[in-house]
Structures are given as C-alpha cells and as structure tokens.
Design an enzyme around this catalytic site. Sequence first.
Site, PDB file in Angstrom:
ATOM      1  N   THR A 275       0.638  -1.257   0.118  1.00 39.97           N
ATOM      2  CA  THR A 275      -0.042  -0.178   0.062  1.00 39.97           C
ATOM      3  C   THR A 275       0.925   0.808   0.113  1.00 39.97           C
ATOM      4  O   THR A 275       0.753   1.909  -0.751  1.00 39.97           O
ATOM      5  CB  THR A 275      -1.243   0.103   0.915  1.00 39.97           C
ATOM      6  OG1 THR A 275      -1.638  -1.483   1.473  1.00 39.97           O
ATOM      7  CG2 THR A 275      -2.001   0.862   1.106  1.00 39.97           C
ATOM      8  N   VAL A 276       1.548   1.457   0.758  1.00 39.24           N
ATOM      9  CA  VAL A 276       2.442   2.877   0.978  1.00 39.24           C
ATOM     10  C   VAL A 276       3.227   2.684   0.254  1.00 39.24           C
ATOM     11  O   VAL A 276       4.439   3.618  -0.610  1.00 39.24           O
ATOM     12  CB  VAL A 276       3.051   2.984   2.083  1.00 39.24           C
ATOM     13  CG1 VAL A 276       4.588   4.290   2.599  1.00 39.24           C
ATOM     14  CG2 VAL A 276       2.334   2.224   4.149  1.00 39.24           C
TER      15      VAL A 276
ATOM     16  N   VAL B 119      14.021  19.894  -4.233  1.00 43.29           N
ATOM     17  CA  VAL B 119      14.568  19.776  -4.010  1.00 43.29           C
ATOM     18  C   VAL B 119      16.496  20.559  -4.698  1.00 43.29           C
ATOM     19  O   VAL B 119      17.489  20.227  -4.456  1.00 43.29           O
ATOM     20  CB  VAL B 119      15.156  17.785  -4.586  1.00 43.29           C
ATOM     21  CG1 VAL B 119      16.755  17.530  -4.426  1.00 43.29           C
ATOM     22  CG2 VAL B 119      14.030  17.272  -3.520  1.00 43.29           C
TER      23      VAL B 119
ATOM     24  N   GLU C 202       9.168  10.471   9.254  1.00 45.03           N
ATOM     25  CA  GLU C 202       7.738  11.265   9.615  1.00 45.03           C
ATOM     26  C   GLU C 202       6.791  10.656   9.159  1.00 45.03           C
ATOM     27  O   GLU C 202       5.680  10.937   9.918  1.00 45.03           O
ATOM     28  CB  GLU C 202       8.348  11.401   8.025  1.00 45.03           C
ATOM     29  CG  GLU C 202       6.991  13.408   8.358  1.00 45.03           C
ATOM     30  CD  GLU C 202       6.062  13.876   9.852  1.00 45.03           C
ATOM     31  OE1 GLU C 202       7.713  14.817  10.294  1.00 45.03           O
ATOM     32  OE2 GLU C 202       5.981  13.178  10.843  1.00 45.03           O
TER      33      GLU C 202
ATOM     34  N   VAL D 189       4.443   7.003  12.234  1.00 43.65           N
ATOM     35  CA  VAL D 189       3.382   8.424  13.319  1.00 43.65           C
ATOM     36  C   VAL D 189       2.547   9.099  12.635  1.00 43.65           C
ATOM     37  O   VAL D 189       3.233  10.432  12.013  1.00 43.65           O
ATOM     38  CB  VAL D 189       4.101   9.028  15.056  1.00 43.65           C
ATOM     39  CG1 VAL D 189       2.773   9.375  15.653  1.00 43.65           C
ATOM     40  CG2 VAL D 189       5.441   7.862  15.385  1.00 43.65           C
TER      41      VAL D 189
ATOM     42  N   GLY E 147       0.684   8.568  10.495  1.00 42.19           N
ATOM     43  CA  GLY E 147       0.239   8.784   8.813  1.00 42.19           C
ATOM     44  C   GLY E 147       0.769   9.901   7.971  1.00 42.19           C
ATOM     45  O   GLY E 147       2.024  10.083   8.406  1.00 42.19           O
TER      46      GLY E 147
ATOM     47  N   ASP F 269      -0.254  -0.841  18.335  1.00 39.62           N
ATOM     48  CA  ASP F 269       0.491   0.101  16.395  1.00 39.62           C
ATOM     49  C   ASP F 269       0.393   1.091  17.226  1.00 39.62           C
ATOM     50  O   ASP F 269       1.118   2.142  17.481  1.00 39.62           O
ATOM     51  CB  ASP F 269      -0.839   0.581  15.563  1.00 39.62           C
ATOM     52  CG  ASP F 269      -0.017   0.976  14.127  1.00 39.62           C
ATOM     53  OD1 ASP F 269       0.791   1.288  14.112  1.00 39.62           O
ATOM     54  OD2 ASP F 269      -1.188   2.166  14.419  1.00 39.62           O
TER      55      ASP F 269
ATOM     56  N   LYS G 189       3.388   4.008  18.141  1.00 37.86           N
ATOM     57  CA  LYS G 189       3.494   5.706  17.919  1.00 37.86           C
ATOM     58  C   LYS G 189       3.722   6.492  19.331  1.00 37.86           C
ATOM     59  O   LYS G 189       5.010   6.744  19.347  1.00 37.86           O
ATOM     60  CB  LYS G 189       2.327   5.898  17.262  1.00 37.86           C
ATOM     61  CG  LYS G 189       2.449   5.085  15.561  1.00 37.86           C
ATOM     62  CD  LYS G 189       0.782   4.903  15.333  1.00 37.86           C
ATOM     63  CE  LYS G 189       0.628   4.901  13.997  1.00 37.86           C
ATOM     64  NZ  LYS G 189      -0.409   4.218  13.350  1.00 37.86           N
TER      65      LYS G 189
HETATM   66  N1  HSE Z   1      -2.186   0.413  10.352  1.00 38.41           N
HETATM   67  C1  HSE Z   1      -2.243   1.800  10.871  1.00 38.41           C
HETATM   68  C2  HSE Z   1      -3.914   3.103  10.806  1.00 38.41           C
HETATM   69  C3  HSE Z   1      -1.309   2.613   9.447  1.00 38.41           C
HETATM   70  O1  HSE Z   1      -4.532   2.391  11.111  1.00 38.41           O
HETATM   71  O2  HSE Z   1      -3.057   3.870  11.844  1.00 38.41           O
HETATM   72  C4  HSE Z   1      -1.029   3.923  10.259  1.00 38.41           C
HETATM   73  O3  HSE Z   1       0.406   3.374  10.754  1.00 38.41           O
END
Ligand code: HSE
Length: 399
Positions: free
Chosen positions: A10-11, A30, A123, A126, A128, A195, A199
């Site tokens: 995804t990312v 840049v 970055e 934490v 997103g 998660d 964070k």
């Molecule tokens: N699974 C994480 C969330 C993804 O839902 O916040 C982003 O770190």
Amino acid sequence: MKIAILGYGTVGSGVFNVIRENNAIIEKRVGAPIEIKYVLDLRDFPGDPVEPYLVHDFRTIIEDPEIDIIVEVMGGLKPAYDFVKEALLSGRSVCTSNKELVAAYGAELISIAKERSINFLFEASVGGGIPVIRQLMRSVTADEVEEVSGILNGTTNYMMTRMREDGISFDEALADAQANGFAERNPAADIEGYDACRKIAILTSLAYGQQVDYQDIYTEGITKISEADVAYAKAMKRGIKLIARSYQKDGKVYAMVSPMMIRSKNPLYPVNGVFNAIMVRGNMLGEIMFYGMGAGKLPTASAVVSDVIDAAKHRFVNIPILWSTEKMTLGAKEDMQGRFFVRVPASEADKARELFAIHKTPEIAEKPEEFAFVTKEMSEKAFADACAKLSVIASIRYE
Ligand code: HSE
C-alpha cells in the site's frame, strides 16, 4: 538523486505514485531530479507501471553505487532491520514508514546515521500524513514537553466512528478499514492497540530524548468495547476513543494506551474516521494540536516523500535527532490517576457504592439490570483492588 523503494504494498505503491506524479514540484524543492531506480518486492506485478523497476534481490540495490537514498516501506522487523542497517552503514540515507522498526531500533539507527553524516528519517511512522515528528524535533525545541496525547491509530478510529454512526458491526468495520488500506497486515496490531503503543513510544522517545521501550507501556485495545458501552457513551454525550498518552508528573514520565470516554468539548471528540490528532503540551507553549489523515496510501506516502526530499537536501549533512539509546524507566501504571466509567450487575449496586464511595447515582441507567457509574479520581491500583471485589461487566477510563 537515485532512490530505491523496498516494498510495493500500500505505502510503497503510494510512494511510487507520489514521486512520479509530483516529480516537477519535487525537483524544484530539492534542486535536482529524484529518480526511482529500483522497487524491491518478492512479487511480480504484470502490466503495472512498476514492472521496469522491479527487482527481487536486495543485493542489486545495495551493490549499486548510484543509489543515494533507500525508502523502506516493507513493514515488520525482518528483513527490514537488516536491510536498513546495511543501507545506513553503506552511507545511504533511509526514509521509512515502519513504526515497528523505529520503535524497536530507532535510537540505534539514528546513531548510525549520525556517525556517517547521513539521515534516518521516519515522519510517516506516526500519524500517517501528519507532519508531527518534524515539528516535534525542529519546532517544539524551546519547551519542556509536559504531555503528548491523542488518537494515533486510524483503523480503530475509523472502525469506532462507523460503528457509532452507521451502526455496522465490529467485523464489518474492520473489513472496511482493511479494504481502504488503513489496517495492518495483522489487524491485531490495530485493534489490540499495539500500533498506537509503538507510536506513542516513538513520540515519547523524541519528546524526552531517551529510549522508551514500547513493551513497558500498558496497552489496551478496542476489542472489549461493546455496543452497550457505545450506547452509554452516547447517552452521556461522550465519545469513546482509543487514546495514546504520555505525560510528565513529579519528574517521572507515564504512558498508556487505552480506550477513553471523552467529553464532547474535548478537541479529540470530533476527530472521526481515519483521522488522527496529536496534542503536544509544552511548559511555555501551552497546547498545540496536529490533525490529519492518520493512515492510507497517499497521505502516508506523502510523509515518506517529504523525508526523501529532506534527505536529498541534506545529502551528507545529518539532521540532528535527539533520541539516545539510554533507556527511560517509566512511572508505574499502578500510580497513574484517573476516573473510570464502570458497569456492574444491579445486584452489586450497594457494594459498588460503598467500595467507590459513590453518594449520588449518575443518570446513566441505560440497562435496568445493571448499575453504571463514574468513579472519583483514583489510582489505577486502588481501582483494580476495588474491581477485584465486584463482577465488573465493563470499565472504561473516563475523562
Ligand atoms: N494501521 C495504521 C493505522 C496505519 O490504522 O493507523 C498507519 O500507521
């Protein structure tokens, strides 16, 4: 500048898109073009624009002297840790969204980057797309941080919002979060609070400059929150949010992740869906809040690419990050103070009144077979001791 992306999930696919789509503006910022040379993934993606860049072996990347920056968006510790460490040791800056990696090895990886005058940037680990880490490191520098707290998991916030507003079930809400690309590969990481725990460990380490081990943080997820709890919260004009919090008190730092019933005036109350919000309180600054998309392909990728731009602009200049390997001993959970919303069977009402010294029954009689009440401020230990004498149906920390 040539970069390699480790992981086309995804990312990773988001980073690929952002760099290609915003190439002109990135080049302007840049001062040189950023070119993707490789994308590492075990899978093949026939017909996908990534095809000409795909490689299956990390050695192709690490042995190519043209690669300046490596983006790690594979997630997990293995093999991410080995790849990132080797990349840094070989003089390549690394940008990652991997909170597991940062929470476990952040201090070590930061120190390798510092020794080599390169950068390890994270970055996107934490909040997103919210630029909270950069602000904490480079803007909130005149203050003693007194508290960092907020909603740090987009999946659970999205799920609780959908359950409350659309009346869908826990499983449906989770499936929806997964379909939207918000959830972790193992959704226990989201719903059990792990998660959010990683964070807040990262933010607390940055706020105090020392290693906070996420394993030391008491963590409760949302799996025990029932429809009845949500109904009580609604009746009390409150919301239930998964709150990650750390704060300083009497020279000690305390941290916890748990659901909390918050009042409607709390600025976190209207933070719904996949949005995250982080409040930082400094001793001079007072409170500031960061708000934005806490998960999802493009917001997270945008944060990763902002790090790529920083790394490109600081090719052989280390951006200082204060986070030593020295371990911080957190204050005991038992000593943390707070109030609690509690449900017990109606038959235990008198016992509960006596144990918690409740003189007035609040008007939260959602279920006649139950006695529901809110405690006074008390320690976690005193609360647990009293609860051991009752058949508690549910309890939620209460603002
Ligand atoms: N699974 C994480 C969330 C993804 O839902 O916040 C982003 O770190």
